[in-house]
Motif scaffolding. Structure first.
Motif, PDB file in Angstrom:
ATOM      1  N   UNK A   1       0.819  -1.219   0.000  1.00 11.64           N
ATOM      2  CA  UNK A   1       0.000   0.000   0.000  1.00 11.64           C
ATOM      3  C   UNK A   1       0.851   1.267   0.000  1.00 11.64           C
ATOM      4  N   UNK A   2       0.319   2.280  -0.616  1.00 12.52           N
ATOM      5  CA  UNK A   2       0.944   3.607  -0.597  1.00 12.52           C
ATOM      6  C   UNK A   2      -0.078   4.632  -0.148  1.00 12.52           C
ATOM      7  N   UNK A   3       0.275   5.431   0.872  1.00 15.33           N
ATOM      8  CA  UNK A   3      -0.643   6.471   1.359  1.00 15.33           C
ATOM      9  C   UNK A   3      -0.130   7.851   0.982  1.00 15.33           C
ATOM     10  N   UNK A   4      -1.077   8.775   0.838  1.00 15.59           N
ATOM     11  CA  UNK A   4      -0.741  10.168   0.505  1.00 15.59           C
ATOM     12  C   UNK A   4      -1.294  11.106   1.570  1.00 15.59           C
ATOM     13  N   UNK A   5      -0.579  12.200   1.783  1.00 15.84           N
ATOM     14  CA  UNK A   5      -1.117  13.337   2.526  1.00 15.84           C
ATOM     15  C   UNK A   5      -1.315  14.495   1.549  1.00 15.84           C
ATOM     16  N   UNK A   6      -2.303  15.330   1.828  1.00 21.25           N
ATOM     17  CA  UNK A   6      -2.429  16.598   1.098  1.00 21.25           C
ATOM     18  C   UNK A   6      -1.527  17.625   1.767  1.00 21.25           C
ATOM     19  N   UNK A   7      -0.864  18.439   0.967  1.00 20.84           N
ATOM     20  CA  UNK A   7      -0.095  19.568   1.507  1.00 20.84           C
ATOM     21  C   UNK A   7      -0.971  20.813   1.375  1.00 20.84           C
ATOM     22  N   UNK A   8      -0.969  21.635   2.392  1.00 26.54           N
ATOM     23  CA  UNK A   8      -1.849  22.816   2.431  1.00 26.54           C
ATOM     24  C   UNK A   8      -1.619  23.713   1.202  1.00 26.54           C
ATOM     25  N   UNK A   9      -2.720  24.230   0.629  1.00 26.10           N
ATOM     26  CA  UNK A   9      -2.590  25.082  -0.570  1.00 26.10           C
ATOM     27  C   UNK A   9      -1.704  26.308  -0.371  1.00 26.10           C
ATOM     28  N   UNK A  10      -1.474  26.729   0.892  1.00 28.69           N
ATOM     29  CA  UNK A  10      -0.602  27.910   1.060  1.00 28.69           C
ATOM     30  C   UNK A  10       0.831  27.611   0.599  1.00 28.69           C
TER      31      UNK A  10
ATOM     32  N   UNK B   1      -4.673  11.894   3.229  1.00 27.60           N
ATOM     33  CA  UNK B   1      -5.438  11.905   1.980  1.00 27.60           C
ATOM     34  C   UNK B   1      -6.011  10.540   1.653  1.00 27.60           C
ATOM     35  N   UNK B   2      -5.506   9.903   0.622  1.00 29.70           N
ATOM     36  CA  UNK B   2      -6.058   8.615   0.161  1.00 29.70           C
ATOM     37  C   UNK B   2      -4.922   7.607   0.037  1.00 29.70           C
ATOM     38  N   UNK B   3      -5.276   6.373  -0.329  1.00 26.12           N
ATOM     39  CA  UNK B   3      -4.235   5.358  -0.501  1.00 26.12           C
ATOM     40  C   UNK B   3      -4.536   4.509  -1.736  1.00 26.12           C
ATOM     41  N   UNK B   4      -3.494   3.864  -2.243  1.00 22.90           N
ATOM     42  CA  UNK B   4      -3.634   2.922  -3.359  1.00 22.90           C
ATOM     43  C   UNK B   4      -2.782   1.703  -3.057  1.00 22.90           C
ATOM     44  N   UNK B   5      -3.068   0.596  -3.731  1.00 22.66           N
ATOM     45  CA  UNK B   5      -2.330  -0.641  -3.430  1.00 22.66           C
ATOM     46  C   UNK B   5      -1.617  -1.144  -4.687  1.00 22.66           C
ATOM     47  N   UNK B   6      -0.288  -1.321  -4.542  1.00 19.43           N
ATOM     48  CA  UNK B   6       0.522  -1.791  -5.677  1.00 19.43           C
ATOM     49  C   UNK B   6       0.382  -3.310  -5.813  1.00 19.43           C
ATOM     50  N   UNK B   7       0.138  -3.789  -7.016  1.00 22.15           N
ATOM     51  CA  UNK B   7       0.096  -5.251  -7.217  1.00 22.15           C
ATOM     52  C   UNK B   7       1.501  -5.796  -7.467  1.00 22.15           C
ATOM     53  N   UNK B   8       2.257  -6.026  -6.381  1.00 22.11           N
ATOM     54  CA  UNK B   8       3.647  -6.511  -6.527  1.00 22.11           C
ATOM     55  C   UNK B   8       3.630  -7.990  -6.883  1.00 22.11           C
ATOM     56  N   UNK B   9       4.325  -8.316  -7.934  1.00 19.63           N
ATOM     57  CA  UNK B   9       4.352  -9.702  -8.398  1.00 19.63           C
ATOM     58  C   UNK B   9       5.419 -10.500  -7.660  1.00 19.63           C
ATOM     59  N   UNK B  10       5.020 -11.666  -7.173  1.00 19.78           N
ATOM     60  CA  UNK B  10       5.995 -12.596  -6.602  1.00 19.78           C
ATOM     61  C   UNK B  10       5.972 -13.843  -7.477  1.00 19.78           C
ATOM     62  N   UNK B  11       7.130 -14.211  -8.011  1.00 18.24           N
ATOM     63  CA  UNK B  11       7.218 -15.437  -8.816  1.00 18.24           C
ATOM     64  C   UNK B  11       7.836 -16.537  -7.966  1.00 18.24           C
TER      65      UNK B  11
END
Ligand SMILES: Cc1cc2nc3c(=O)[nH]c(=O)nc-3n(C[C@H](O)[C@H](O)[C@H](O)COP(=O)(O)OP(=O)(O)OC[C@H]3O[C@@H](n4cnc5c(N)ncnc54)[C@H](O)[C@@H]3O)c2cc1C
Length: 373
Positions: free
Chosen positions: A225-234, A308-318
């Motif tokens: 998983x990868x998570x993000x934060x928003x940085x303030x618009x200022x 903010x939000x998160x996404x999940x990387x599909x890491x391949x294991x062979x």
């Protein structure tokens, strides 16, 4: 136009890759269906990423990722322009914050040149700060061919194009199993059965599970998983393009992105999670983002950051002993695009992590050639 191929193609998964495959294939095949388990296209990894148009600098020379990233970058620029998908050709800086990182940065520059990435430029700290004044930099590589796009708009444009060409999207349709029926395939879905001559498995995080439905058991997808934060618009004037640290073993590093909508992101993190659906449990504290972010921006403050939000990387294991194991190890893990050994009409796309968004049109070209052969 020549006669169309009358075979029926079913694309499993309507992320950016499945939608790109459907759009390309619909110009060749008279019947293209794209089935999607979720209520609409693009709800999984394709809408949970950085939206970066990658240049191809990072990947092992000769890798599928490297080749398709470069080709995809070129194709996507044209596509976005033609189909009104917001894309900003802002370029990126990859930054060595300290002298100890200079050798790794120099190695990355050599790799990028070997890969054929155009316009790369070495900058000293002062040169880097002339472009991005808020950063701490000992040296940097300027990568002009990187950019940022609206990934949701890209999925919508691909679905529109595929539909205009006659493809049919079936949201809410999950593939549950498959069996051979002579030369054809019967696909068992939650909403009934489909018969197909050709199948493309572009199921993202679930590509290993879908491959198993056809008897292919070699692949295992590990969710990172990868998570993000928003940085303030200022802080908007802190980030003019994309600002990356050096890549780590698991990811390209926590970077600062100014989106096409002029919001600022810091991320993504990279850590293994137990489930392919776990977007929430065990988020790192904001202090972690602050600590990482200060490597790039020493002036960053706690109240600049909001989760903010998160996404999940599909890491391949062979499996051990697979001859692609050497390139399947992070961060060099390669895309797998191959025909099923038992069912030649089935093409599996496995391990399509970053730069899958950038490479989607190039992946679709390769798949189309495999299907046509
Ligand atoms: C944190 C993060 C950041 C990233 N940043 C970038 C970036 O900046 N630039 C870049 O180029 N790439 C980036 N990527 C990678 C990029 O997002 C992916 O490579 C790309 O979105 C993969 O698209 P996809 O269509 O293969 O997968 P997905 O978008 O996951 O689509 C697969 C679809 O298949 C469906 N599906 C699954 N199983 C079934 C089933 N049994 N039946 C029917 N449907 C099914 C799913 O519901 C899903 O919609 C990032 C990825 C992550 C996680």
């Amino acid at each position: 136009m020549g006669r169309m191929d009358s075979r029926t193609l079913v694309v499993v998964g309507a992320g950016v890759v499945g939608a790109a495959v459907a759009a390309a294939a619909a110009a060749r095949f008279s019947e293209v269906y794209c089935i999607e388990a979720r209520p609409k296209p693009g709800m999984m990894t394709s809408s949970r990423n950085s939206g970066v148009l990658h240049s191809g600098i990072y990947y092992a020379p000769g890798s599928v990722k490297g080749r398709l990233c470069l080709r995809g970058n070129h194709l996507l620029r044209e596509f976005c322009q033609r189909h009104d998908v917001p894309l900003r050709a802002c370029g990126k800086l990859i930054v060595a914050a300290e002298p100890a990182q200079e050798a790794a940065l120099a190695a990355l520059l050599r790799r990028g040149k070997t890969n054929g990435v155009e316009g790369l430029e070495w900058l000293d700290g002062a040169g880097a700060r002339r472009r991005e004044p808020a950063i701490q930099a000992h040296a940097a590589i300027a990568v002009p061919s990187a950019g940022v796009m609206d990934a949701d708009a890209l999925v919508r444009a691909l679905v529109r194009l595929a539909t205009d060409r006659g493809a049919v999207f079936a949201p809410g349709t999950e593939l549950l199993g498959a069996e051979a029926q002579g030369t054809r395939l019967r696909l068992h879905c939650n909403s009934g059965d489909f018969d197909a001559d050709l199948v493309v498995n572009s199921a993202g995080l679930y590509a290993d599970d879908v491959a198993r439905m056809f008897g292919e058991t070699r692949f295992q997808i590990h969710p990172v998983r990868g998570e993000y934060c928003h940085i303030h618009p200022r802080r908007l004037d802190w980030v003019h393009g994309l600002i990356y640290p050096l890549p780590t073993a698991l990811s390209l590093g926590m970077h600062a992105t100014r989106t096409v909508h002029d919001s600022l992101l810091l991320g993504p993190t990279a850590h293994s999670v137990a489930s392919k659906e776990d977007y929430e449990n065990g988020w790192p504290p904001v202090e972690f983002f602050l600590e990482q972010g200060r490597h790039l921006f020493p002036g960053l403050q706690m109240d600049d950051l909001t989760p903010g939000y998160s996404g999940i990387r599909p890491k391949l294991v062979l499996p051990e002993g697979d001859d692609r194991q050497a390139t399947a190890r992070a961060p060099e893990g390669d895309f797998i695009i191959e025909r099923d050994a038992r069912h030649p009409g089935v093409v599996h796309l496995v391990g399509i992590e970053s730069p899958g968004l950038t490479a989607c049109l190039a992946i679709a070209e390769v798949v189309e050639a495999l299907l046509a052969a």
